[in-house]
Design an enzyme around this catalytic site. Structure first.
Site, PDB file in Angstrom:
ATOM      1  N   ASP A  50       9.901  -3.841  -4.481  1.00 39.62           N
ATOM      2  CA  ASP A  50       9.747  -4.140  -3.042  1.00 39.62           C
ATOM      3  C   ASP A  50      10.992  -4.316  -2.439  1.00 39.62           C
ATOM      4  O   ASP A  50      12.097  -4.871  -2.714  1.00 39.62           O
ATOM      5  CB  ASP A  50       9.064  -5.556  -2.882  1.00 39.62           C
ATOM      6  CG  ASP A  50       8.161  -5.709  -1.288  1.00 39.62           C
ATOM      7  OD1 ASP A  50       7.181  -5.588  -1.158  1.00 39.62           O
ATOM      8  OD2 ASP A  50       9.061  -5.322  -0.272  1.00 39.62           O
ATOM      9  N   ILE A  51      11.204  -3.654  -1.177  1.00 38.34           N
ATOM     10  CA  ILE A  51      12.394  -3.376  -0.414  1.00 38.34           C
ATOM     11  C   ILE A  51      12.628  -4.692   0.185  1.00 38.34           C
ATOM     12  O   ILE A  51      13.955  -4.942   0.763  1.00 38.34           O
ATOM     13  CB  ILE A  51      12.278  -2.135   0.392  1.00 38.34           C
ATOM     14  CG1 ILE A  51      13.715  -1.649   0.774  1.00 38.34           C
ATOM     15  CG2 ILE A  51      11.691  -2.619   1.895  1.00 38.34           C
ATOM     16  CD1 ILE A  51      13.597  -0.296   1.581  1.00 38.34           C
ATOM     17  N   GLN A 114      -2.551  -7.273   5.461  1.00 38.92           N
ATOM     18  CA  GLN A 114      -2.095  -5.827   4.730  1.00 38.92           C
ATOM     19  C   GLN A 114      -1.214  -5.068   5.976  1.00 38.92           C
ATOM     20  O   GLN A 114      -1.874  -4.789   7.035  1.00 38.92           O
ATOM     21  CB  GLN A 114      -3.295  -5.037   4.382  1.00 38.92           C
ATOM     22  CG  GLN A 114      -2.973  -3.808   3.877  1.00 38.92           C
ATOM     23  CD  GLN A 114      -4.058  -3.086   3.268  1.00 38.92           C
ATOM     24  OE1 GLN A 114      -5.146  -3.173   3.699  1.00 38.92           O
ATOM     25  NE2 GLN A 114      -3.738  -1.795   2.202  1.00 38.92           N
ATOM     26  N   HIS A 120      -2.137  -1.650  -2.581  1.00 44.43           N
ATOM     27  CA  HIS A 120      -0.981  -2.286  -3.143  1.00 44.43           C
ATOM     28  C   HIS A 120      -1.181  -3.472  -3.898  1.00 44.43           C
ATOM     29  O   HIS A 120      -1.715  -4.382  -3.111  1.00 44.43           O
ATOM     30  CB  HIS A 120       0.404  -1.806  -2.589  1.00 44.43           C
ATOM     31  CG  HIS A 120       0.435  -2.443  -1.443  1.00 44.43           C
ATOM     32  ND1 HIS A 120      -0.065  -2.143  -0.179  1.00 44.43           N
ATOM     33  CD2 HIS A 120       1.102  -3.848  -0.913  1.00 44.43           C
ATOM     34  CE1 HIS A 120      -0.046  -2.988   0.731  1.00 44.43           C
ATOM     35  NE2 HIS A 120       0.693  -3.892   0.251  1.00 44.43           N
ATOM     36  N   PHE A 121      -0.225  -3.830  -5.063  1.00 42.90           N
ATOM     37  CA  PHE A 121      -0.331  -5.132  -5.690  1.00 42.90           C
ATOM     38  C   PHE A 121       1.112  -5.594  -5.727  1.00 42.90           C
ATOM     39  O   PHE A 121       1.873  -4.953  -6.087  1.00 42.90           O
ATOM     40  CB  PHE A 121      -0.979  -4.936  -6.993  1.00 42.90           C
ATOM     41  CG  PHE A 121      -2.617  -4.720  -7.127  1.00 42.90           C
ATOM     42  CD1 PHE A 121      -3.147  -3.596  -6.835  1.00 42.90           C
ATOM     43  CD2 PHE A 121      -3.384  -5.552  -7.362  1.00 42.90           C
ATOM     44  CE1 PHE A 121      -4.343  -3.308  -7.045  1.00 42.90           C
ATOM     45  CE2 PHE A 121      -5.008  -5.357  -7.482  1.00 42.90           C
ATOM     46  CZ  PHE A 121      -5.169  -4.063  -7.308  1.00 42.90           C
ATOM     47  N   HIS A 122       1.117  -6.867  -5.144  1.00 41.45           N
ATOM     48  CA  HIS A 122       2.488  -7.359  -5.361  1.00 41.45           C
ATOM     49  C   HIS A 122       2.721  -8.291  -6.639  1.00 41.45           C
ATOM     50  O   HIS A 122       1.650  -8.806  -7.024  1.00 41.45           O
ATOM     51  CB  HIS A 122       2.936  -8.420  -4.342  1.00 41.45           C
ATOM     52  CG  HIS A 122       2.814  -7.845  -2.881  1.00 41.45           C
ATOM     53  ND1 HIS A 122       3.698  -7.517  -2.010  1.00 41.45           N
ATOM     54  CD2 HIS A 122       1.814  -7.483  -2.151  1.00 41.45           C
ATOM     55  CE1 HIS A 122       3.619  -7.295  -0.957  1.00 41.45           C
ATOM     56  NE2 HIS A 122       2.253  -6.985  -0.941  1.00 41.45           N
TER      57      HIS A 122
HETATM   58  P1  5GP Z   1       1.844  -5.766   2.609  1.00 43.33           P
HETATM   59  O1  5GP Z   1       2.360  -6.736   3.610  1.00 43.33           O
HETATM   60  O2  5GP Z   1       0.881  -4.567   3.206  1.00 43.33           O
HETATM   61  O3  5GP Z   1       0.915  -6.488   1.611  1.00 43.33           O
HETATM   62  O4  5GP Z   1       3.039  -5.428   1.926  1.00 43.33           O
HETATM   63  C1  5GP Z   1       3.489  -4.422   1.994  1.00 43.33           C
HETATM   64  C2  5GP Z   1       5.086  -4.491   1.152  1.00 43.33           C
HETATM   65  O5  5GP Z   1       5.758  -3.023   1.280  1.00 43.33           O
HETATM   66  C3  5GP Z   1       6.227  -5.406   1.773  1.00 43.33           C
HETATM   67  O6  5GP Z   1       6.344  -6.441   0.974  1.00 43.33           O
HETATM   68  C4  5GP Z   1       7.212  -4.594   2.210  1.00 43.33           C
HETATM   69  O7  5GP Z   1       8.524  -5.093   2.071  1.00 43.33           O
HETATM   70  C5  5GP Z   1       7.097  -3.459   1.349  1.00 43.33           C
HETATM   71  N1  5GP Z   1       7.818  -2.041   1.708  1.00 43.33           N
HETATM   72  C6  5GP Z   1       7.389  -1.442   3.081  1.00 43.33           C
HETATM   73  N2  5GP Z   1       8.114  -0.418   3.275  1.00 43.33           N
HETATM   74  C7  5GP Z   1       8.654   0.075   2.055  1.00 43.33           C
HETATM   75  C8  5GP Z   1       9.505   0.805   1.412  1.00 43.33           C
HETATM   76  O8  5GP Z   1       9.675   1.701   2.391  1.00 43.33           O
HETATM   77  N3  5GP Z   1       9.942   0.800   0.397  1.00 43.33           N
HETATM   78  C9  5GP Z   1       9.648  -0.406  -0.411  1.00 43.33           C
HETATM   79  N4  5GP Z   1      10.313  -0.428  -1.600  1.00 43.33           N
HETATM   80  N5  5GP Z   1       8.740  -1.413  -0.081  1.00 43.33           N
HETATM   81  C10 5GP Z   1       8.358  -1.115   1.306  1.00 43.33           C
END
Ligand code: 5GP
Ligand code: ZN
Length: 158
Positions: A50-51, A114, A120-122
């Site tokens: 994750d970035i 989301q 996606h899974f963290h």
């Molecule tokens: P959500 O909040 O949708 O569950 O998580 C999305 C995740 O994707 C966030 O933790 C965010 O840091 C990560 N993310 C968003 N854009 C990018 C990207 O371009 N590259 C990477 N590696 N992670 C990303």
């Protein structure tokens, strides 16, 4: 100077594709159009760091095909994704000193937090005494109410 220009071009390209054309950022990562720090890849699944990590080693596991939420995914692909979660989490536990556990977090739809609409899974590595907090205030329940609700859900199982 040349490097700075290349970097600026790349950022503008990503901005154009994702913000202006509204293309899915994770689909672009799958296609290799946006770089990522890859941990694992097979025919159906991709895992990368994750970035904006919640903790060191925070990884994401995604199906290569685009599905908005967990409910949209075919079982076969979900199976591959969960196998990868196990694989990456196990490697993370060994690779990072001080990691004693991990959370697997998965959000569906904006109301649940989301942000990226590609399922996606963290995998979030946990250290003793880290300051991460996923706790919620525990509510109260009545047994009769639970039973009633359980019947409604069971009636909707497919
Ligand atoms: P959500 O909040 O949708 O569950 O998580 C999305 C995740 O994707 C966030 O933790 C965010 O840091 C990560 N993310 C968003 N854009 C990018 C990207 O371009 N590259 C990477 N590696 N992670 C990303
Ligand atoms: Zn996508």
């Amino acid at each position: 100077m040349l490097l700075a220009n290349v970097f600026l071009f790349r950022i503008s390209y990503i901005f154009f594709k994702v913000i202006v054309l509204d293309e899915c950022i994770f689909c672009k990562i799958v296609k290799g159009e946006i770089p990522c720090t890859k941990l694992y890849e097979d025919e159906q699944v991709l895992s990368f760091l994750d970035i904006m990590p919640a903790s060191k080693g925070h990884a994401l596991v995604i199906p290569k095909n685009h599905y908005a939420t967990l409910l949209d995914m075919p079982h076969e692909e979900l199976k591959s994704v969960t196998e990868t979660i196990q694989k990456v989490a196990a490697a993370t536990m060994v690779a990072l000193p001080g990691v004693e556990g991990f959370n697997v977090l998965q959000s569906n739809n904006e109301v649940a937090g989301q942000v990226v609409p590609h399922v996606h899974f963290h995998i979030i590595p946990r250290h003793k005494d880290d300051k991460l907090n996923f706790a919620w205030e525990q509510g109260k329940s009545e047994m009769a109410e639970l039973k009633k609700y359980a019947e409604i859900v069971k009636g909707n199982l497919k």
